[in-house]
Design an enzyme around this catalytic site. Structure first.
Site, PDB file in Angstrom:
ATOM      1  N   HIS A  54       0.833  -1.203   0.000  1.00  0.00           N
ATOM      2  CA  HIS A  54       0.000   0.000   0.000  1.00  0.00           C
ATOM      3  C   HIS A  54       0.872   1.259   0.000  1.00  0.00           C
ATOM      4  O   HIS A  54       0.432   2.332  -0.418  1.00  0.00           O
ATOM      5  CB  HIS A  54      -0.917   0.026   1.227  1.00  0.00           C
ATOM      6  N   ASP A  99      -5.007  -6.589  -7.531  1.00  0.00           N
ATOM      7  CA  ASP A  99      -5.226  -5.841  -6.300  1.00  0.00           C
ATOM      8  C   ASP A  99      -5.449  -4.386  -6.712  1.00  0.00           C
ATOM      9  O   ASP A  99      -5.299  -4.015  -7.881  1.00  0.00           O
ATOM     10  CB  ASP A  99      -4.026  -5.983  -5.372  1.00  0.00           C
TER      11      ASP A  99
END
Length: 844
Positions: free
Chosen positions: A460, A544
């Protein structure tokens, strides 16, 4: 409006006729051309496939490449067919290929001049070939599967046999004629006088007398190989041979599941009826977390417009979107109404434990807790409960389970989201989880391929890299994913992690202009060669989030989407900019750099899954399920979400996970009595509240009098303050809630969390006070406090059943039963303090 009506018509055709035959060639003769480039083609031994490609040898150009795949596919004829009578006329180069045996591989051809090695080819053809095993021969008159029945799937949907099951006999799979014919869109008429069945569709007619091998097919006599039989007053026919007469697209045997897989050709018809924009839209799954700074809890006009305008195939929901049961049901209904003819995938990350989006309902203890309990049965039950709550709300895809093998204690993003560090344990728990979701009617997505467990960087926030080669991945990271594929997992989610030993391709980072390795999400070698070819996965590959820093920092929104699709992704999750992403893909397709056949292959997989899940049905399922109206679903949701049965499962699973690592002097369990003083320490107020509430219930239920509880939050404190010291010195029992989330938070002197924990243990030791350390999140905390006399792990977070389960264990209400699902190294990382599988019990 005309487009919408046409799509609705095709959907009606797909459902009302339940996947009719396409009228294409029988399974034994498949013809493909440049339009099939990018597809995965399924054959079985003995099939003949013809490939034809536009060619003109007089120009010097020819198709270069070897189409033989050792033991799988062999070229039996190769030639050129001219379309003109004059020399040099263009035509078609053709190959006849025979499926030799089970296996898979890639076909790759380039149209070029052999002497122009430095020039790019002017055209390419590529496809994946999967040759499945034939129906196994059966000897001695055995009929395996006669009682339970052989599973038969048509375009991914399992066929229901109400009385006579499918069975194997004499090397053939036999099915009731009426069941298979009606499932394929044919009408069946029965004449009891002559004992003849007539099968009709359009202008086609097939007549068969019960027990006979002779048929009348469109007015011509034909023999049915294997003949027909009468079982349980039903005509049964050999499935593959009968489907060949009905001109079904493909019939194959899947040895992994022991099922027959039929492709009817109906999905091809539906995909062919979509515009290019509609096809690309199905591959996009945006999020709508906020709008103009406000959380999106209802579908506004602008969001509805975007869904319609870009024909998006799905939407992912986050915590901001799902604040309550009634609100969630209404939001899902609004989103589906905006979608039009083809329903949306409504997806969410409802893993349990630390990653939970629903603000109502059960939380469940999380994967590492399930790994500690080591019960596939419990894992199945919990996943099914999660799935049932999602299903009743109208959410049809759960981006779970996490199948990463967490063999790196310093991993900041996976950790307790993993089932453990043992690949077999992860595989066993993961497949049970997938089955639970499936049995609740929710699609499962195994993540994060090919593995995010051995990283120390959060994708992230940055771009992690794993140095391991394929041999290591095969032994560790890929083990759970292989088992998930065998289990029939619907989706595989990619990891934003680089694997230079697998793909050393580099791109120029837009962040600073330096070269970076391609992450797995954008790697053809990972998504196509590894997922499709090596693992044989034919389901949906979803990326993702493309908004994560690992992608966003280095690639623009359009570039990331294009690279992901070229690599082999079917769905791009959370593209950075919806319009830019759509236009980038359309531009690449129209320029010929992505073939429309490649897009069609993805859309077919997406719509095939929607069909399998019942999302394309005209008539909604029973009340409370996705197809029901919002009122009926709301009533069912209010009764199911967070129900007493699910809360009991949640509590039981958390208690079975509690793992006792140390109990020097058998100081546990603590035995409360009237007038005792207890001190509780937690790093944050929400954790402390759970500890206090659980202890309060113990005291109340046991009717212990005058128990004094002092609770303290030690956020940002590296040592006890005076008030906390005073309470500690007066305490009879102390519970220290420790916490860590990465390497930094476990290093004394570099973070306040270990500093406070060590000071508390030292002060208690000096005062002669008993302390039980409750590792709230990671069990690795014991590495920096090996001197703790009592230590338990609960694998939890800020909410859910884990902390209360730990308190009930410390005070003897339940007994510790969990076993470590990971190995714990010492602080220096030199050797293991505790091995995977370790766990103590209380003395009797």
């Amino acid at each position: 409006m005309i487009r919408r009506k046409m799509i609705l018509y095709l959907l009606a055709l797909l459902i009302v006729l339940f996947l009719p035959g396409s009228g294409s060639a029988p399974a034994a003769q498949l013809t493909i051309n440049e339009n099939n480039s990018g597809e995965t083609l399924t054959l079985y031994p003995g099939d003949i496939m013809e490939l034809t490609l536009e060619s003109n040898p007089s120009t010097g150009y020819a198709w270069q490449g070897d189409l033989n795949i050792a033991g799988v596919l062999e070229v039996i004829e190769h030639g050129f067919k001219s379309r003109g009578v004059l020399p040099g006329a263009p035509g078609e180069e053709y190959w006849l290929l025979k499926a030799a045996g089970p296996g898979s591989g890639s076909l790759s051809l380039e149209y070029s001049r052999s002497w122009e090695e430095d020039n790019d080819p002017v055209n390419r053809f590529a496809a994946v070939i999967s040759v499945l095993e034939p129906v196994p021969q059966v000897s001695g008159g055995e009929t395996p599967g006669r009682e339970a029945g052989v599973p038969v799937f048509i375009d991914g949907v399992e066929l229901d046999f109400p009385d006579q099951k499918a069975f194997i006999e004499d090397g053939r799979t036999w099915v009731p004629l009426r069941t298979i014919a009606e499932a394929l869109g044919w009408q069946v008429q029965w004449d009891p006088g002559s004992g003849t069945a007539t099968v009709l569709k359009g202008n086609r007619e097939v007549r068969l007398q019960a027990g006979s091998a002779l048929l009348d097919v469109d007015g011509r006599p034909r023999e049915l190989a294997g003949g027909s039989q009468v079982r349980n007053q039903r005509i049964v026919v050999p499935l593959r041979d009968f489907c060949g007469i009905l001109a079904v697209y493909s019939v194959a045997w899947d040895p992994g599941t022991g099922a027959v897989l039929i492709e009817s050709g109906a999905l091809e018809q539906l995909v062919a009826g979509l515009t290019l924009e509609e096809k690309v839209g199905q591959m996009l799954m945006p999020d709508f977390r906020t709008w103009n700074g406000e959380d999106v809890v209802a579908c506004n006009d602008e969001i509805s417009r975007l869904i319609r305008e870009y024909h998006v195939g799905g939407v992912i929901l986050f915590r901001e979107n799902v604040t309550g049961t009634e609100q969630t049901v209404q939001l899902v209904d609004q989103l589906q109404k905006a979608a039009g003819a083809i329903p949306l995938f409504i997806a969410i990350d409802q893993e349990g434990g630390r990653v939970v989006r629903l603000q109502t309902g059960t939380v469940m203890p999380g994967n590492m807790a399930l790994g500690a309990a080591r019960s596939p049965e419990n894992t199945y039950k919990l996943a099914k409960a999660i799935g049932k709550e999602l299903n009743v709300l109208g959410i049809n895809v759960n981006f779970a389970p996490v199948l990463d093998v967490n063999n790196n204690p310093d991993n900041p993003v996976i950790g307790i989201r993993s089932f453990g560090s043992d690949p077999q344990l992860v595989a066993e728990m993961g497949t049970a989880y997938i089955k639970g979701l499936h049995d609740a009617g929710v699609a499962a997505a195994a993540k994060h391929f090919p593995g995010h467990g051995d990283t120390s960087v959060d994708s992230h926030l940055g771009l992690p890299s794993i140095p391991h080669d394929l041999e290591r991945l095969e032994a560790v990271e890929l083990v759970p994913f292989r088992e998930a594929v065998k289990q029939g997992v619907d989706m595989i989610m990619t990891a934003h992690v680089t694997f230079p030993a697998i793909d050393s391709t580099q791109a120029v980072s837009r962040l600073d202009g330096t070269p970076v390795f391609l992450p797995a999400t954008l790697s053809e070698k990972v998504l196509t060669e590894l997922v499709r070819n090596k693992l044989g996965f034919n389901g949906v590959i979803v990326t993702d989030s493309l908004k994560m820093k690992a992608i966003e920092d280095h690639f623009g929104p359009g570039e990331a989407v294009v690279r992901a699709v070229k690599a082999g992704a079917d769905i791009v999750l959370m593209p950075g900019d919806l319009e830019e992403s759509m236009q980038a893909l359309l531009g690449e397709i129209r320029a010929g750099r992505i073939s429309e056949a490649r897009v069609d292959a993805s859309v077919k997989r997406i719509l095939g899954l929607k069909l399998k899940m019942g999302l394309l049905s005209e008539q909604g399922p029973a009340s409370g399920e996705p197809g029901a109206g919002p009122e009926a679903r709301l009533k069912a949701a209010q009764a199911l979400v967070g129900c007493a049965e699910h809360l009991a499962l949640e509590r039981e699973a958390a208690e079975k996970a509690v793992t006792l690592l140390k109990n020097d002097g058998m100081i546990l369990p603590f035995r409360l009595k009237d007038g005792d003083r207890v001190v509780l320490f937690a790093p944050w107020s929400d954790r402390l509240e759970l500890m206090e509430e659980a202890l309060g219930r113990i005291v109340q239920d046991a009717k212990i009098k005058d128990v004094k509880v002092d609770g303290f939050v030690y956020e940002n404190l590296a040592a006890l303050n005076e008030q906390q010291k005073k309470a500690l010195f007066a305490a009879d029992y102390i519970v220290l809630g420790s916490y860590s989330y990465d390497l930094e938070s476990r290093v004394p002197g570099r973070h306040w969390l270990p500093g406070f924990a060590l000071d508390t243990l030292a002060q208690a030791e000096e005062a002669g006070k008993p302390v039980a350390v409750l590792a709230i999140r990671n069990p690795y905390d014991i590495a920096y406090m090996p001197g703790a006399k009592a230590f338990l792990a609960v694998y939890g977070a800020a909410e859910g059943p884990n902390i209360p389960a730990g308190i009930r264990t410390i005070f003897g209400i339940v007994k510790p039963a969990g076993k470590l699902p990971v190995s714990i190294p010492d602080a220096g990382g030199g050797k293991n303090l505790y091995e995977c599988g370790y766990g103590l019990e209380y003395p009797e």
